[in-house]
Scaffold this motif. Structure first.
Motif, short mmCIF file in Angstrom:
data_model
loop_
_atom_site.label_atom_id
_atom_site.label_comp_id
_atom_site.label_asym_id
_atom_site.label_seq_id
_atom_site.Cartn_x
_atom_site.Cartn_y
_atom_site.Cartn_z
N UNK A 170 0.50 -1.33 0.53
CA UNK A 170 -0.02 -0.17 -0.01
C UNK A 170 0.89 0.84 0.29
N UNK A 171 2.28 0.92 -0.42
CA UNK A 171 2.68 2.18 -0.18
C UNK A 171 1.98 3.26 -1.43
N UNK A 219 -6.81 -2.02 -6.83
CA UNK A 219 -6.68 -0.28 -7.55
C UNK A 219 -7.14 0.38 -6.04
N UNK A 220 -8.20 0.18 -6.05
CA UNK A 220 -9.05 0.11 -4.97
C UNK A 220 -8.68 0.14 -3.43
N UNK A 221 -7.72 -1.03 -3.82
CA UNK A 221 -7.29 -1.67 -2.25
C UNK A 221 -6.56 -1.57 -1.95
N UNK A 222 -5.45 -1.05 -2.95
CA UNK A 222 -4.17 -0.49 -2.49
C UNK A 222 -3.40 0.39 -2.99
N UNK A 223 -3.94 1.25 -3.76
CA UNK A 223 -3.02 2.45 -4.37
C UNK A 223 -4.17 3.57 -4.72
N UNK A 227 -9.98 6.57 -1.26
CA UNK A 227 -10.32 4.66 -1.14
C UNK A 227 -10.18 4.11 0.28
N UNK A 228 -9.03 4.39 0.47
CA UNK A 228 -8.11 4.23 1.99
C UNK A 228 -8.49 4.75 3.05
N UNK A 229 -8.44 6.09 2.49
CA UNK A 229 -8.18 6.87 3.74
C UNK A 229 -10.67 6.66 4.29
#
Length: 462
Positions: A170-171, A219-223, A227-229
């Motif tokens: 997730x970097x 894409x929306x899981x890691x990048x 979406x991660x916020x």
């Protein structure tokens, strides 16, 4: 030559883009400019106020330490009720509406010549979305998987389904979050709708293209940082999805059982906490004085901003890692520092949410009538800018309450996490020493920023 890991390449690429943007911008401009609601200074000595706030968090840790009944702790966080499914038709309509709002924001931003709070695109992005919608994800639940217009567009296109490099983890989302907030700080996005439309358009193109290449799930899981916020904030909300069904729970009830995947996830949570703090810090009087002093001796303004930005996020992360090492040492456990950092990092999310609410609620309340007026009559002459200094006196106390409530919930989440980790009650209490010390420091810093009168960051773009 020793090959450079791809995760480091991503971080270096983001840093290079940041430096390039800094050179292009030439000056710094925090987004708060025309959107910030001002406040009066507090009536008690600052040192006493900050010590009191830090003391409240410390005392809350002591009080939580007396709650040693594991069945009670488990009962609090396992409580929940199932909620009815909203239905597929409603979900489709909501997704289409979100795409329409994105298209309207891009169109208005590109074509409407009014600036600042008179422009509908500015109001939608900074008041409705960043101020209001973001708060809804940690207050009521994460609806972004349904609303996400970027994902809706990506899923409408054929996917190449290229494998996502697992070593990147997730970097990229950490780098993306840092880059987005930096763009917000160094460019006048809150006053220039055409620039806002350009940035939003670029983000749309990059996000949709990336999701098409590696697939929307990857894409929306890691990048994707947005979406991660929202996903992390959603763990804090009293509404969540369990086993495919909506479920009502207590605020923060899902956090003690949340285990982050690795250091990249830990770094993302700490970065989320830092960027929210930095956004407020650059609008304080002491920061303005420090920047002017540094520029006075020949340091370029943006180098001061960028240096504080990078040193600050590194300092936040290292402080949290140090707290995990202290907790491991005091608990005398075989669990690694990295594992403890992964388990206790979710307890920082209530702090970030409390500060975000305190930082943005005044702006949302003051500008909501303007949003309604512009949305109702988009072709009418733009209304006069609102008087942002007119918040009632009690609102400052409400902001402070949000900050303290977030920190108190964080202490309880850390307490419940410790009891989920350790069989010994003494170990559970001692494991919290480090993270509690960090929380006290975060509390005092957050309270200081919230109580400081707004000061426009020096060297703002015209």
């Amino acid at each position: 030559m020793v090959p450079v890991p791809r995760s480091r390449r991503a971080m270096r690429l983001a840093l290079a883009a940041t430096l390039g943007l800094s050179a292009w911008a030439g000056v710094a401009a925090a987004h708060s400019g025309s959107l910030r609601a001002t406040r009066d200074p507090i009536a008690v000595p600052m040192w006493l106020f900050l010590l009191t706030g830090g003391g409240v968090v410390g005392v809350s840790f002591l009080l939580a330490s007396f709650v040693t009944d594991r069945r009670l702790v488990d009962a609090v966080h396992d409580w929940g009720r199932s909620l009815p499914d909203p239905g597929r038709v409603l979900s489709v309509l909501v997704r289409l509406a979100a795409v329409g709002v994105l298209a309207l924001t891009l169109l208005v931003g590109a074509l409407d010549r009014t600036d600042g709070v008179r422009n509908l695109a500015i109001l939608v992005v900074w008041v409705v979305w960043w101020g209001g919608y973001v708060a809804s994800t940690y207050l009521f639940g994460n609806t972004w998987p349904t609303l996400n217009p970027f994902r809706t567009l990506a899923e409408a296109l054929p996917s190449l389904d290229r494998p996502y490099p697992d070593r990147l983890g997730a970097w990229p989302s950490v780098a993306g979050l840092l880059l987005l907030v930096w763009i917000e700080v160094v460019t006048p996005l809150a006053d220039d709708p055409r620039l806002l439309a350009a940035v939003l358009g670029a983000y749309t193109v990059v996000t949709v293209a990336g999701a098409v290449v590696v697939g929307p799930d990857s894409w929306f899981e890691h990048v994707d940082p947005l979406a991660r916020v929202f996903r992390f904030y959603g763990h804090l909300a009293p509404v969540g999805v369990e086993d495919g069904r909506l479920r009502l729970r207590l605020p923060g009830g899902a956090l003690p059982g949340t285990i982050l995947d690795g250091r990249d996830d830990v770094a993302f949570v700490v970065t989320l906490l830092f960027v929210t703090t930095y956004d407020g810090f650059v609008a304080t009087g002491p920061w303005a004085g420090g920047v002017r002093a540094a520029v006075g001796v020949g340091v370029p303004p943006l180098l001061v901003y960028l240096g504080a930005y990078l040193v600050g996020v590194a300092g936040f992360y290292l402080a949290y890692r140090a707290s995990a090492r202290l907790g491991r040492r005091r608990a005398d456990t075989y669990l690694s520092t990295t594992y403890l950092a992964r388990r206790f990092a979710p307890s920082l999310l209530p702090i970030a949410a409390g500060y975000h609410l305190a930082h943005n609620l005044g702006t949302v309340l003051v500008l909501s009538p303007t949003v309604a007026a512009v949305a109702a009559s988009p072709l009418a002459p733009p209304p006069s800018p609102p008087q942002l200094a007119g918040l009632p006196a009690w609102f400052g106390g409400l902001e402070l309450a949000f900050v303290l409530l977030g920190h108190l919930l964080a202490v309880w989440v850390a307490h419940a996490t410790a009891y989920d980790l350790f069989p010994s009650r003494l170990q559970a209490v001692r494991s919290q020493y480090g993270v509690t010390a960090v929380m006290v420091g975060y509390t005092m810093l957050s309270l200081w920023i919230v109580t400081e009168p707004y000061v426009a960051p020096p060297f703002i773009a015209s």
